[in-house]
Scaffold this active site. Structure first.
Site, PDB file in Angstrom:
ATOM      1  N   THR A   1       1.623  14.694  -0.684  1.00  0.00           N
ATOM      2  CA  THR A   1       1.881  13.794   0.439  1.00  0.00           C
ATOM      3  C   THR A   1       1.794  12.346  -0.042  1.00  0.00           C
ATOM      4  OG1 THR A   1      -0.435  13.664   1.184  1.00  0.00           O
ATOM      5  CG2 THR A   1       0.907  15.478   2.062  1.00  0.00           C
ATOM      6  N   GLY A   2       2.632  11.496   0.571  1.00  0.00           N
ATOM      7  CA  GLY A   2       2.654  10.095   0.179  1.00  0.00           C
ATOM      8  C   GLY A   2       3.193   9.891  -1.223  1.00  0.00           C
ATOM      9  N   ALA A   3       4.289  10.582  -1.547  1.00  0.00           N
ATOM     10  CA  ALA A   3       4.768  10.644  -2.931  1.00  0.00           C
ATOM     11  C   ALA A   3       5.691   9.501  -3.325  1.00  0.00           C
ATOM     12  CB  ALA A   3       5.484  11.979  -3.164  1.00  0.00           C
TER      13      ALA A   3
ATOM     14  N   GLY B   1       2.345   4.275  -5.145  1.00  0.00           N
ATOM     15  CA  GLY B   1       0.942   4.318  -5.529  1.00  0.00           C
ATOM     16  C   GLY B   1       0.544   5.611  -6.211  1.00  0.00           C
TER      17      GLY B   1
ATOM     18  N   TYR C   1     -11.348   3.075   8.724  1.00  0.00           N
ATOM     19  CA  TYR C   1     -10.829   3.596   7.459  1.00  0.00           C
ATOM     20  C   TYR C   1     -11.917   4.380   6.733  1.00  0.00           C
ATOM     21  CZ  TYR C   1      -9.470   3.830   2.574  1.00  0.00           C
ATOM     22  OH  TYR C   1      -9.210   4.275   1.298  1.00  0.00           O
TER      23      TYR C   1
END
Length: 312
Positions: A22-24, A27, A177
């Site tokens: 995920t979030g590929a 970053g 967060y």
């Protein structure tokens, strides 16, 4: 667990294995995807911006001809999107070997998800909780199957906000967060506890990148946090992303990684360095916290993990 100066050069051959990241597109997720693809893995890029994901995949393919990359859309803050992603995976795949719960957002103003959850908690924890549960059968069919949940050293500063999970009675961007990253740590450890109880072949691993220079800090939408984390903190303290990914890649690929173990940088303060065993907070390993977060997450997402019975 002995790591001894581990780096990406020690990643074994991953041919024939399927990873979901995920979030590929940026970053840690982007560098993780590159490293896995370089060792022959099939990688599913689970991304919010599908067009950007296709550009990333095309860029990787220019240096790795024949690489097996697949781009699928997921918005982890939206549980309907998570379910649609999982449905697509079931339609097209018979197994997933490793799920890397990497994506995250940081220090956002108070915003609610489409289902009414605080958006940092929704994106960083609830979406990944739901995704893991919805892919559980595919993971159980995998070879040396693993779930790697990425948390943060900040989890040690946090408390769970069971009485006010949406921040209605008080909200701070960085406080929530930190809470979301504590939730990641609790989930990863509680998942390990439940998997161990039923002697499951699936392993739950945890990792944190220390202080790594990514777009997460500079993309924080509160100006003061963009300044402190991105423009000041990154140049002075942060390690490069190519090193920040080492803990999660070790957890995802190394035969010596131990389920239930948090892996982080081994340098001072766990801010930088080669992967090493890291410390989970007392709150992260507390069975009562695990039970309460699990119940809250099931209620919030409607996802249950079938045969994983509650711990006593």
């Amino acid at each position: 667990m002995t790591v001894n100066g581990w780096s990406t050069e020690q990643i074994p051959d991953l041919s024939g294995r399927t990873f979901v990241v995920t979030g590929a597109t940026a970053g840690l997720g982007l560098v993780t995807t590159r490293a896995l693809a370089a060792r022959g893995a099939r990688v599913v890029l689970a991304v919010r911006d599908e067009e950007r994901g296709r550009r990333v995949a095309a860029d990787i393919a220019t240096t790795r001809p024949g690489v097996d990359l697949e781009v699928r859309r997921i918005d982890l803050a939206d549980l309907d999107s998570v379910r649609k992603f999982a449905d697509g995976m079931h339609a097209d795949h018979s197994r997933v070997d490793v799920l890397i719960n990497n994506a995250g957002v940081m220090a956002l103003p108070r915003t609610l998800s489409p289902q009414g959850h605080e958006v940092q908690f929704a994106t960083n924890h609830l979406g990944h909780f739901a995704l893991t549960g919805l892919l559980l059968d595919l993971l159980l069919a995998g070879r040396d199957p693993r779930v790697v949940t990425v948390t943060s050293v900040n989890h040690r500063q946090a408390t769970m906000r069971f009485a006010d999970p949406t921040g209605e009675r008080g909200y701070s961007p960085m406080g929530f967060y930190n809470t979301s990253k504590l939730a990641n740590a609790i989930f990863g450890y509680e998942l390990h506890r439940r998997l161990s109880t039923v002697a499951s072949p699936l392993g739950s691993f945890l990792a944190h990148p220390g202080y790594t220079a990514t777009n997460l800090q500079s993309a924080a939408t509160t100006p003061i946090w963009r300044l402190l984390l991105g423009r000041i903190g990154n140049p002075l303290l942060a390690q490069p992303v190519d090193r920040g990914v080492w803990p999660q890649l070790f957890a995802a690929t190394d035969p010596g990684a131990q389920p239930g173990q948090l892996v982080g940088p081994g340098g001072p303060g766990e801010l930088r360095g080669h992967p090493a065993p890291a410390k989970l907070s007392t709150a992260a390993t507390d069975p009562e916290h695990g039970r309460r977060l699990w119940e809250l997450s099931e209620q919030a997402t409607g996802v249950r993990f079938g045969s994983l019975r509650p711990t006593s």
